[in-house]
Design an enzyme around this catalytic site. Structure first.
Site, PDB file in Angstrom:
ATOM      1  N   ASP A 183       0.334  -3.592   0.538  1.00 15.89           N
ATOM      2  CA  ASP A 183       0.228  -5.060   0.379  1.00 15.89           C
ATOM      3  C   ASP A 183      -0.794  -5.447  -0.683  1.00 15.89           C
ATOM      4  OD1 ASP A 183       0.564  -5.260   3.957  1.00 15.89           O
ATOM      5  OD2 ASP A 183       2.128  -5.375   2.419  1.00 15.89           O
ATOM      6  N   GLY A 200      -0.263   0.604  -3.438  1.00 14.61           N
ATOM      7  CA  GLY A 200      -1.150   0.384  -2.281  1.00 14.61           C
ATOM      8  C   GLY A 200      -0.366  -0.238  -1.136  1.00 14.61           C
ATOM      9  N   ILE A 255       6.015   2.263   4.203  1.00 16.36           N
ATOM     10  CA  ILE A 255       5.383   2.314   2.879  1.00 16.36           C
ATOM     11  C   ILE A 255       6.206   3.264   2.021  1.00 16.36           C
ATOM     12  CG2 ILE A 255       3.256   2.856   1.634  1.00 16.36           C
ATOM     13  CD1 ILE A 255       3.041   0.524   3.632  1.00 16.36           C
ATOM     14  N   ASN A 288       7.920  -7.808  -1.921  1.00 16.68           N
ATOM     15  CA  ASN A 288       7.664  -7.772  -0.472  1.00 16.68           C
ATOM     16  C   ASN A 288       7.158  -9.123  -0.013  1.00 16.68           C
ATOM     17  OD1 ASN A 288       7.210  -6.540   2.164  1.00 16.68           O
ATOM     18  ND2 ASN A 288       5.030  -6.650   1.683  1.00 16.68           N
ATOM     19  N   THR A 289       7.433  -9.457   1.233  1.00 19.95           N
ATOM     20  CA  THR A 289       6.867 -10.652   1.829  1.00 19.95           C
ATOM     21  C   THR A 289       5.960 -10.226   2.978  1.00 19.95           C
ATOM     22  OG1 THR A 289       7.330 -12.736   2.938  1.00 19.95           O
ATOM     23  CG2 THR A 289       8.945 -10.985   3.271  1.00 19.95           C
ATOM     24  N   HIS A 290       4.782 -10.825   3.028  1.00 19.41           N
ATOM     25  CA  HIS A 290       3.779 -10.432   4.028  1.00 19.41           C
ATOM     26  C   HIS A 290       3.287 -11.689   4.760  1.00 19.41           C
ATOM     27  CE1 HIS A 290       0.597  -8.057   5.858  1.00 19.41           C
ATOM     28  NE2 HIS A 290      -0.257  -9.010   5.521  1.00 19.41           N
ATOM     29  N   ARG A 301       7.871  13.435   4.195  1.00 23.45           N
ATOM     30  CA  ARG A 301       7.882  12.017   3.831  1.00 23.45           C
ATOM     31  C   ARG A 301       8.480  11.860   2.432  1.00 23.45           C
ATOM     32  NH1 ARG A 301       6.206   7.142   6.630  1.00 23.45           N
ATOM     33  NH2 ARG A 301       6.356   5.522   5.033  1.00 23.45           N
ATOM     34  N   ASP A 361       3.070  -2.401  -5.173  1.00 20.77           N
ATOM     35  CA  ASP A 361       2.514  -1.345  -6.025  1.00 20.77           C
ATOM     36  C   ASP A 361       2.200  -0.152  -5.115  1.00 20.77           C
ATOM     37  OD1 ASP A 361      -0.899  -2.687  -6.456  1.00 20.77           O
ATOM     38  OD2 ASP A 361       0.177  -1.924  -4.685  1.00 20.77           O
TER      39      ASP A 361
HETATM   40  C1  GRF Z   1       8.171 -11.125   8.443  1.00 24.94           C
HETATM   41  O1  GRF Z   1       7.186 -12.072   8.830  1.00 24.94           O
HETATM   42  C2  GRF Z   1       7.575 -10.142   7.475  1.00 24.94           C
HETATM   43  O2  GRF Z   1       6.628 -10.708   6.599  1.00 24.94           O
HETATM   44  C3  GRF Z   1       6.882  -9.191   8.419  1.00 24.94           C
HETATM   45  O3  GRF Z   1       7.770  -9.052   9.516  1.00 24.94           O
HETATM   46  C4  GRF Z   1       8.554 -10.225   9.605  1.00 24.94           C
HETATM   47  C5  GRF Z   1       9.999  -9.804   9.495  1.00 24.94           C
HETATM   48  O4  GRF Z   1      10.761 -10.827  10.005  1.00 24.94           O
HETATM   49  N1  GRF Z   1       6.622  -7.927   7.777  1.00 24.94           N
HETATM   50  P1  GRF Z   1      12.376 -10.756   9.869  1.00 24.94           P
HETATM   51  O5  GRF Z   1      12.781  -9.336  10.220  1.00 24.94           O
HETATM   52  O6  GRF Z   1      12.708 -11.097   8.437  1.00 24.94           O
HETATM   53  O7  GRF Z   1      12.852 -11.785  10.849  1.00 24.94           O
END
Ligand code: GRF
Length: 202
Positions: free
Chosen positions: A147, A145, A94, A109-111, A67, A143
Site C-alpha cells: 500500500d 511495498g 501481495i 489498488n483501492t485501500h 510464493r 509498487d
Molecule cells: C474494500 O474496502 C477494499 O479496499 C478492501 O477490502 C474491501 C473489498 O470489498 N481491501 P469488496 O470485495 O470490493 O466488496
C-alpha cells in the site's frame, strides 16, 4: 481499454465497475472488464463475475510450492487477457516481482484508509482503534511495498462515535466504490504517466 479485476471477497467494488460500464457503455466509460481473477474459490466476487458472463480464474497460493511460482502463475493468468489496466478490488494478496515487472505502473489498488496511514489488511480496524476523527479510502498504483505506491485519489470519511469496524467499513466502501469507478474511467479514457510519486492524468 481492457481491464482485469482481482478480488478476494464480496466484490462490491467489482460490481460498481460492472454497473458503471453497463450504465455508460464501454465506449463512453472507456473500458471493459475482460476477466476477473481471485486467490480463492467460493467468493461472491467470482459469483458476480459469472453472473456478468465474464471469464474467471483462481490462483491459490497453497497450490504452489513457492510464493514465486504462485506469482508467476498469477502473472500468466492475467497476461492471457492482455489487459491495459489491472485493478485490485479487495484482492488480499501481495503480488511479487514478476507480476510487478509485467504490470507495474498499470496495476491499481483501492485501500480503505487514507494512506500512508493504516496500510495493510486491517486499515479500517486500526483507524478506529487509533481514534482518528477522519479516515477514508485511497486509490493508488501498486509498487513493491504494501500500500505504498503513488496515490491517484483519496476520499474522506468521518468516523462516528457509534462506529464499529463493519459499519465504518461499509461507509468507507460507499465512497471507495465511487472513487474507484471515477479513477478507472479517467485512466482508461485519458491515459496517465507517473513522475516519481506524482500521477498525471492529462
Ligand atoms: C474494500 O474496502 C477494499 O479496499 C478492501 O477490502 C474491501 C473489498 O470489498 N481491501 P469488496 O470485495 O470490493 O466488496
Amino acid at each position: 481499454k481492457r481491464l482485469v479485476v482481482l478480488v478476494s471477497g464480496s466484490g462490491t467494488n467489482l460490481q460498481a465497475l460492472l454497473d458503471a460500464i453497463e450504465a455508460q457503455g464501454i465506449e463512453a466509460y472507456g473500458a471493459e472488464i475482460v476477466a476477473v481473477g481471485a486467490d480463492r474459490d467460493g467468493i461472491e466476487g467470482l459469483a458476480r463475475a459469472e453472473r456478468a458472463a465474464l471469464p474467471t480464474f483462481v490462483r491459490r497460493v497453497k497450490d504452489y510450492d513457492t510464493r514465486d511460482e504462485w506469482d508467476a502463475a498469477l502473472t500468466e493468468a492475467v497476461a492471457a487477457y492482455e489487459p491495459d489496466l489491472v485493478v485490485s478490488a479487495g484482492f488480499m494478496k501481495i503480488v511479487g516481482k514478476e507480476f510487478l515487472a509485467r504490470f507495474g505502473g498499470r496495476f491499481v489498488n483501492t485501500h480503505p484508509a487514507l494512506l500512508p496511514s493504516f496500510p495493510g489488511a486491517h486499515g479500517v480496524r486500526e483507524a478506529l482503534a487509533y481514534g482518528v476523527k477522519v479516515t477514508g479510502c485511497t486509490v493508488h498504483f501498486v509498487d513493491d511495498g504494501v500500500d505504498t505506491g503513488p496515490i491517484i485519489a483519496q476520499g474522506v470519511v468521518e468516523i462516528r462515535d457509534e462506529d464499529d469496524e463493519s459499519a465504518l467499513h461499509e461507509r468507507i466502501k460507499e465512497v471507495e466504490r465511487r472513487l474507484l469507478v471515477e479513477v478507472v474511467g479517467r485512466l482508461a479514457r485519458n491515459g496517465h504517466r507517473i513522475e516519481g510519486r506524482k500521477v498525471v492524468i492529462p
